[in-house]
Design a protein around this motif. Structure first.
Motif, PDB file in Angstrom:
ATOM      1  N   ILE A   7     -30.139  78.025 -86.032  1.00 35.45           N
ATOM      2  CA  ILE A   7     -30.816  76.826 -86.357  1.00 35.45           C
ATOM      3  C   ILE A   7     -31.453  76.653 -85.324  1.00 35.45           C
ATOM      4  O   ILE A   7     -31.353  76.478 -84.272  1.00 35.45           O
ATOM      5  N   LYS A   9     -34.283  74.719 -86.364  1.00 34.54           N
ATOM      6  CA  LYS A   9     -35.254  73.094 -86.430  1.00 34.54           C
ATOM      7  C   LYS A   9     -34.820  72.487 -88.082  1.00 34.54           C
ATOM      8  O   LYS A   9     -34.730  73.008 -88.357  1.00 34.54           O
ATOM      9  N   GLU A  10     -35.041  71.214 -87.293  1.00 37.82           N
ATOM     10  CA  GLU A  10     -35.019  70.717 -88.494  1.00 37.82           C
ATOM     11  C   GLU A  10     -36.169  70.863 -89.253  1.00 37.82           C
ATOM     12  O   GLU A  10     -37.567  70.068 -88.642  1.00 37.82           O
ATOM     13  N   THR A  11     -36.705  70.649 -90.248  1.00 38.60           N
ATOM     14  CA  THR A  11     -37.685  71.148 -91.250  1.00 38.60           C
ATOM     15  C   THR A  11     -37.658  69.431 -91.851  1.00 38.60           C
ATOM     16  O   THR A  11     -38.640  69.111 -93.059  1.00 38.60           O
ATOM     17  N   LYS A  15     -32.041  69.628 -94.293  1.00 42.90           N
ATOM     18  CA  LYS A  15     -32.693  70.631 -94.744  1.00 42.90           C
ATOM     19  C   LYS A  15     -33.413  71.441 -92.996  1.00 42.90           C
ATOM     20  O   LYS A  15     -34.268  70.682 -92.199  1.00 42.90           O
ATOM     21  N   TYR A  16     -32.892  72.454 -92.767  1.00 48.59           N
ATOM     22  CA  TYR A  16     -32.986  73.466 -91.702  1.00 48.59           C
ATOM     23  C   TYR A  16     -33.735  74.923 -91.573  1.00 48.59           C
ATOM     24  O   TYR A  16     -33.320  75.442 -92.395  1.00 48.59           O
ATOM     25  N   GLN A  17     -34.177  75.170 -90.967  1.00 51.05           N
ATOM     26  CA  GLN A  17     -34.498  76.432 -90.506  1.00 51.05           C
ATOM     27  C   GLN A  17     -33.237  77.331 -90.092  1.00 51.05           C
ATOM     28  O   GLN A  17     -32.938  77.027 -89.040  1.00 51.05           O
TER      29      GLN A  17
END
Length: 69
Positions: A7, A9-11, A15-17
Motif C-alpha cells: 500500500i 499511499k492514501e489517495t 482509499k489507497y493506492q
C-alpha cells in the motif's frame, strides 16, 4: 480476489493506492477492515476482497481483510 503487494499511499478517505508486480490499483479499506493492522509503504501485505466495477470509473478492489506479511 487475493493480491500481495504494497500500500503506497492514501489517495482519499478509506482509499489507497496498492501496487504489486503487475501494476497499481485503488483499493477501498473501511476503517473496521484494518482490524488494528498498521502498515507502511515498505510492508508487504495480502489483501482479500472483491473487484468493484462501476460505469465511468476505473475498477477498484473493495477490501474485506488485510494481512501484514
Amino acid at each position: 480476489v487475493q493480491l500481495t503487494g504494497h500500500i503506497e499511499k492514501e489517495t482519499a478517505k478509506e482509499k489507497y493506492q496498492f501496487r504489486d508486480s503487475t501494476g497499481a490499483i485503488i483499493v477501498e479499506i473501511d476503517h473496521d477492515d484494518w482490524r488494528g493492522v498498521e502498515v507502511t509503504p515498505a510492508d508487504l501485505v495480502t489483501i482479500y476482497g472483491e473487484v468493484d466495477k462501476e460505469i465511468m470509473h476505473a475498477p477498484e478492489i473493495d477490501v474485506d481483510r488485510i494481512e501484514k506479511k
